[in-house]
Design an enzyme around this catalytic site. Sequence first.
Site, PDB file in Angstrom:
ATOM      1  N   SER A 116       0.838  -1.195   0.000  1.00  0.00           N
ATOM      2  CA  SER A 116       0.000   0.000   0.000  1.00  0.00           C
ATOM      3  C   SER A 116       0.877   1.252   0.000  1.00  0.00           C
ATOM      4  CB  SER A 116      -0.961  -0.044   1.188  1.00  0.00           C
ATOM      5  OG  SER A 116      -2.016   0.872   1.034  1.00  0.00           O
ATOM      6  N   GLU A 213      -2.126  -2.419  -8.208  1.00  0.00           N
ATOM      7  CA  GLU A 213      -3.344  -2.626  -7.429  1.00  0.00           C
ATOM      8  C   GLU A 213      -3.680  -1.331  -6.727  1.00  0.00           C
ATOM      9  OE1 GLU A 213      -3.798  -2.904  -3.754  1.00  0.00           O
ATOM     10  OE2 GLU A 213      -1.865  -1.911  -3.577  1.00  0.00           O
ATOM     11  N   HIS A 278      -5.008  -5.438  -1.696  1.00  0.00           N
ATOM     12  CA  HIS A 278      -5.964  -5.319  -0.588  1.00  0.00           C
ATOM     13  C   HIS A 278      -7.116  -6.307  -0.778  1.00  0.00           C
ATOM     14  CE1 HIS A 278      -3.792  -1.476  -0.596  1.00  0.00           C
ATOM     15  NE2 HIS A 278      -4.155  -1.317   0.665  1.00  0.00           N
TER      16      HIS A 278
END
Length: 308
Positions: A116, A213, A278
């Site tokens: 992330s 992502e 995620h």
Amino acid sequence: MRVRQRARRLRPGDRVAVVAPAGPVPPSVLEDGVRLLKSWGLEVVVGEHVLDQHPHFDYLAGSDADRAADFQKAWCDPDIAAVLCARGGYGCLRMLDLVDWPAIAAVAPKIFAGSSDVTALHDAFATYVGQSTLFTPMSASVALTEDAQAAKLLHTMLFEPEQAMVIGAGTGDPIVGGTARGVLTGGNLSLIVSALGAPEAPPRAEGAIAVLEDVTEEVYRLDRLVTQLLRSGWFEGVAGIALGSWTDCGGLPQVRALMEDRLSGLGVPVAWELGFGHCAGQYSLPLGVEAELDADAGVLRLTEPALT
């Protein structure tokens, strides 16, 4: 894009450090994460400021200087075999300029893991250090502590990397079929775009397999992010694209349609939803290691283990 130096695998008895370079860490989840790591036979050292909170901005885990200091101290400690990020959120960008990157680069390769917002640090490792890193669930997040499959996949990557050579469920649902080979690069889409123009900007994905992502980005925002990468030339010469999860980014059919609209014109294999990012049961994957993408099968196959 060249294959980078690899760190060695973990063994029971190794010391690992948990640091918080981005958002604040819930104490109870940290306790669960530390307990899990100890159950793997690891000695866990928690950074001094992991449970801090910024005095003015509650989305940050303590001051920028303290977060950077915890990270650098852990990395430069010769007794630490791995530095694991506690959680994401936001904050890594704010501490990049406070890290002594020549000192980081002088240390022998060791494991650095997170995902992330931590993509900003992965980019810095690629630019300043030249070693591979691991895009993994966070050590103080429910994505690890409450997801047995994700924890199992991470454990295998860390301790038995030769058993973690395939990333993806192999269900096969390509946007553009075909196969490609190249070094894995990328991570979180919005963080890659935020680095463009900065000193640690990730190099163009020429000859590489881009892995992308994101989470909680509406479709129009994903459109803007992908379009910015296209216009900046980041995709020029890319060998293939492996897409991960798009949790809470709107309807997946619309996200898929967007990716087809924006990426199919590159004329390279594009795989849809390989199960990293995620999502439940997320795969851990290395950045800076070579892999073969089979978009038709929906898998990445590493050509060598992520760790030595």
